[in-house]
Design an enzyme around this catalytic site. Structure first.
Site, PDB file in Angstrom:
ATOM      1  N   THR A 140      45.558  26.582  43.526  1.00 48.61           N
ATOM      2  CA  THR A 140      44.150  26.945  43.459  1.00 48.61           C
ATOM      3  C   THR A 140      43.633  26.447  42.112  1.00 48.61           C
ATOM      4  O   THR A 140      44.340  26.528  41.112  1.00 48.61           O
ATOM      5  CB  THR A 140      43.984  28.478  43.524  1.00 48.61           C
ATOM      6  OG1 THR A 140      44.369  28.913  44.816  1.00 48.61           O
ATOM      7  CG2 THR A 140      42.554  28.908  43.241  1.00 48.61           C
ATOM      8  N   THR A 190      44.729  32.856  39.703  1.00 49.36           N
ATOM      9  CA  THR A 190      45.299  32.019  40.760  1.00 49.36           C
ATOM     10  C   THR A 190      46.597  32.689  41.208  1.00 49.36           C
ATOM     11  O   THR A 190      47.165  33.513  40.493  1.00 49.36           O
ATOM     12  CB  THR A 190      45.624  30.570  40.319  1.00 49.36           C
ATOM     13  OG1 THR A 190      46.794  30.575  39.522  1.00 49.36           O
ATOM     14  CG2 THR A 190      44.500  29.925  39.562  1.00 49.36           C
TER      15      THR A 190
HETATM   16  N1  GLY Z   1      44.395  32.643  45.030  1.00 50.76           N
HETATM   17  C1  GLY Z   1      44.063  31.866  46.155  1.00 50.76           C
HETATM   18  C2  GLY Z   1      44.231  32.568  47.431  1.00 50.76           C
HETATM   19  O1  GLY Z   1      45.080  33.436  47.544  1.00 50.76           O
HETATM   20  O2  GLY Z   1      43.538  32.249  48.363  1.00 50.76           O
END
Ligand code: GLY
Length: 279
Positions: A140, A190
């Protein structure tokens, strides 16, 4: 994935720097959990989430579960500037995109089609794979920015690999994946979105800075609280990172080392944050 204390790159303002930085990431198929060429959901469709927040006025925009539109960070910004809302979802976010000049396009690359076919042929049951498909910290893309005391945060992701269709994680959730307030600082996250959302990681880090903690102590506080109260937080990699209005920053993780990239005064630096043995 990264934090920047510098705005004005290529002459852009703070928010546009984050938006254009994330848009470039979304167009890069080598980043497999963001934008074009990212890992699709269990149906073989790429569903994207994105958000951004301006710490000056707390304005924010987000989109979630968006298919066939890229870059969704620009769409999230349009939600912020053109609607009274904070988030648009799914097909209605696509409708809003089409009304605003985006065109639908396939985001699947040949490589991702091959990866999806391989996954589909080998999965045991429909969703058991999710336990084994936790994204590592770097996929991410979440960016923080600070310029002359003004802070902003933005994030973009395709979420967990092979996710259940319709699943939305922390990244487009204001307070979970990002938060920014010029009176305290900004933060982003993230990793495993369910745990970061459950822990309201970004808002909590900003509130900790508001109480006087340094960015590093604020991140340690959030991760320690997540580890204390959330059984899943130690099981999955989660990271929270924060920056105050002076451009000082920190990060903390529940599991696995995390690379934080920093752009400051024209210099790029990378710092690794490892889990603390005795939090
Ligand atoms: N942190 C990104 C997700 O879990 O979608």
């Amino acid at each position: 994935m990264s934090a920047t204390t510098a705005a004005g790159q290529r002459g852009l303002g703070l928010l546009d720097t984050l938006i254009e930085g994330l848009a470039a990431c979304e167009e890069d198929p080598s980043l497999i959990l963001v934008g074009r060429g990212s890992i699709p959901n269990a149906d073989g469709e790429i569903e994207l989430d994105a958000s951004l927040m301006d710490g000056s006025d707390l304005s924010a925009g987000a989109v979630c579960a968006v298919r066939n539109i890229c870059p969704v960070i620009r769409l999230a910004n349009l939600v912020r500037v053109k609607t009274p809302h904070l988030m648009l979802a799914g097909d209605q976010a696509v409708r809003f995109a089409l009304e605003n000049g985006f065109e639908k396009r396939s985001l699947m690359t040949e490589e991702i089609v091959r990866k999806y076919d391989a996954w589909r042929d080998h999965r045991e049951t429909e969703f058991t794979h999710i336990e084994h498909a936790v994204p590592h910290h770097g996929d991410t893309v979440t960016m923080l920015g600070c310029e002359s005391g003004r802070v902003a945060a933005a994030s973009s992701t395709s979420g967990w690999p092979w996710k259940r269709p319709g699943r939305v994680g922390d990244s487009p959730i204001i307070g979970a994946g990002i938060y920014a307030d010029n009176e305290a600082g900004c933060a982003g996250a993230t990793g495993a979105g369910e745990e970061l959302w459950r822990g309201v990681a970004s808002f909590r880090a900003v509130e900790a800075m508001r109480r006087g903690l340094s960015p590093q102590d604020a991140c340690d506080f959030v991760i320690n609280e997540m580890l204390r109260r959330q059984p899943g937080a130690a099981k999955y990699p989660c990271v929270v990172f924060a920056m105050n209005t002076e451009g000082e920053y920190g990060a903390a993780v529940t599991r696995d080392p995390f690379e934080l990239w920093v752009w400051k005064d024209g210099e790029i630096d990378m710092k690794v944050f490892a889990p603390k043995l005795n939090p």
